[in-house]
Design a protein around this motif. Sequence first.
Motif, short mmCIF file in Angstrom:
data_model
loop_
_atom_site.label_atom_id
_atom_site.label_comp_id
_atom_site.label_asym_id
_atom_site.label_seq_id
_atom_site.Cartn_x
_atom_site.Cartn_y
_atom_site.Cartn_z
N GLY A 170 14.98 -43.70 8.86
CA GLY A 170 14.85 -42.64 7.85
C GLY A 170 14.24 -41.41 8.48
O GLY A 170 13.27 -41.51 9.23
N LYS A 171 14.81 -40.27 8.21
CA LYS A 171 14.30 -39.01 8.76
C LYS A 171 13.90 -38.09 7.62
O LYS A 171 14.72 -37.75 6.75
N ILE A 172 12.63 -37.70 7.63
CA ILE A 172 12.13 -36.77 6.62
C ILE A 172 12.54 -35.36 7.03
O ILE A 172 12.17 -34.89 8.11
N VAL B 291 11.26 -29.67 -3.12
CA VAL B 291 12.46 -30.25 -2.51
C VAL B 291 12.12 -31.47 -1.68
O VAL B 291 11.33 -31.39 -0.74
N GLY B 292 12.71 -32.60 -2.03
CA GLY B 292 12.60 -33.81 -1.22
C GLY B 292 13.94 -34.10 -0.58
O GLY B 292 14.97 -34.09 -1.25
N HIS B 293 13.94 -34.32 0.74
CA HIS B 293 15.20 -34.54 1.47
C HIS B 293 14.97 -35.56 2.58
O HIS B 293 14.15 -35.34 3.47
N ILE B 294 15.69 -36.67 2.50
CA ILE B 294 15.57 -37.74 3.49
C ILE B 294 16.96 -38.24 3.87
O ILE B 294 17.80 -38.46 2.99
N SER B 295 17.20 -38.37 5.17
CA SER B 295 18.47 -38.96 5.61
C SER B 295 18.21 -40.40 6.05
O SER B 295 17.20 -40.70 6.68
N LEU B 296 19.13 -41.29 5.69
CA LEU B 296 19.05 -42.70 6.07
C LEU B 296 20.23 -43.01 6.98
O LEU B 296 21.38 -42.89 6.56
N TYR C 5 15.01 -48.49 -1.06
CA TYR C 5 14.19 -47.58 -0.25
C TYR C 5 13.39 -46.65 -1.17
O TYR C 5 12.18 -46.46 -1.00
N MET C 6 14.06 -46.06 -2.16
CA MET C 6 13.40 -45.15 -3.09
C MET C 6 12.29 -45.86 -3.87
O MET C 6 11.20 -45.32 -4.05
N LEU C 7 12.57 -47.09 -4.29
CA LEU C 7 11.58 -47.86 -5.05
C LEU C 7 10.33 -48.10 -4.21
O LEU C 7 9.21 -47.90 -4.67
N ARG C 8 10.53 -48.51 -2.96
CA ARG C 8 9.39 -48.80 -2.07
C ARG C 8 8.64 -47.54 -1.68
O ARG C 8 7.45 -47.58 -1.39
N MET C 9 9.34 -46.40 -1.65
CA MET C 9 8.72 -45.13 -1.28
C MET C 9 8.06 -44.44 -2.48
O MET C 9 7.44 -43.39 -2.33
N GLY C 10 8.22 -45.00 -3.68
CA GLY C 10 7.62 -44.39 -4.87
C GLY C 10 8.39 -43.21 -5.39
O GLY C 10 7.84 -42.37 -6.13
N LYS D 198 7.49 -47.77 7.88
CA LYS D 198 7.24 -49.15 7.45
C LYS D 198 8.36 -49.67 6.54
O LYS D 198 8.82 -50.81 6.69
N VAL D 199 8.80 -48.83 5.60
CA VAL D 199 9.86 -49.24 4.68
C VAL D 199 11.18 -49.47 5.41
O VAL D 199 11.88 -50.45 5.17
N CYS D 200 11.52 -48.56 6.34
CA CYS D 200 12.77 -48.71 7.10
C CYS D 200 12.75 -49.99 7.94
O CYS D 200 13.76 -50.70 8.03
N ARG D 201 11.61 -50.28 8.54
CA ARG D 201 11.49 -51.50 9.34
C ARG D 201 11.68 -52.73 8.46
O ARG D 201 12.38 -53.68 8.82
N ALA D 202 11.04 -52.71 7.27
CA ALA D 202 11.13 -53.85 6.35
C ALA D 202 12.56 -54.06 5.86
O ALA D 202 13.06 -55.19 5.80
#
Length: 357
Positions: free
Chosen positions: A3-5, A57-62, A84-89, A133-137
Amino acid sequence: MIGKIIAGSSFAGTVGYVVKKQSRILAAEGVTPPNVREMVQDFKDQTLLNLRIKNAVGHISLSFSPKDSVRMTDALMLDIAKEYMLRMGIMDTQYLLVRHLDQPHPHCHLVYNRVGNNGQTISDKKIKIRNAKVCRALTEKYGLHFAPDKESVRRERLREPDKTKYEIYDAIKAVLPRSRSWEELEKHLKAQGIRMRYKYCGSTNQKQGVLFSKNGFEFSGSKIDRQFSYSKLNRHFTQTQQQTRYWATLAKGFHAVIGNYRSAYTGLFGNIGRSGNKGQVDADSINFGGNIGTLPLPPHDSPVGLSAAQLQRKPGESPKEHIARITALLNSVAEAMAIAAMEQKCRQRERKTKMKL
């Protein structure tokens, strides 16, 4: 999965980039696709619920590995993105999820509003740590590959400041193997227009960080890559210097034992020469090259045994292990030849004594 912020300053620019020709909208909540202007306006309208958030603005690439391409259906990508969204809040807010089709590796872009449906703030506190952490999980849960790594990123598509960051990354990666100290690293990077400076602990001289700059941008080592943090680079140089000292000690011991071996060999068997040379014996030998050259091996009928095969490097044996092993072997053979030479001289003296009698 990585994931890239991504920093975004406006919904217009972000949504305009995400929704392009080679893309497919996987999901949307609180916005009305596919019209970009309408979606941008939907995002902007909700920001009015919380004017205290300066950048909503929230922007994340997976991104996923090309190895996962076959199984990475839209349905699976959507399931992973939602978890991913759920775990990231990232919940109870507007979002747009778009899959891009212009790269060899599967990836999607998540655009969301940091102003929630009820005006609440979608936190970005420690977002990079939580993201890792979320991406690893999720990678482990879904049996995915970690990718693409920095080596797989297409440099020509990068924008600033990422373009410069990757230039510095590539430069450090290239010169680090031939840099034995901080000074050498700084010298090599300076030749490529990259400056280096240190961060200190308070007002002391104790270094606690390193920064690299180029093209008006400056990054800490850990921001360029975790392996380039001050502590890891410092550990690298410490280990490199220790290995250099070890190699020097190993080489010194090896050359010393070579001298002892030659001396012991001559004492037991005499000089080595070609067939027909009086006072000299023929023998098998092994050529080490360099300053050592050819080393004679004891004759086959000798009580001291040593073969060329024993001196060859074994499969899976490192150069250090090889040198250490044959140094010990040659040392033991030299001692055996020295003892055999002494016994030979004793027998010769005894025979002379008996002849006199």
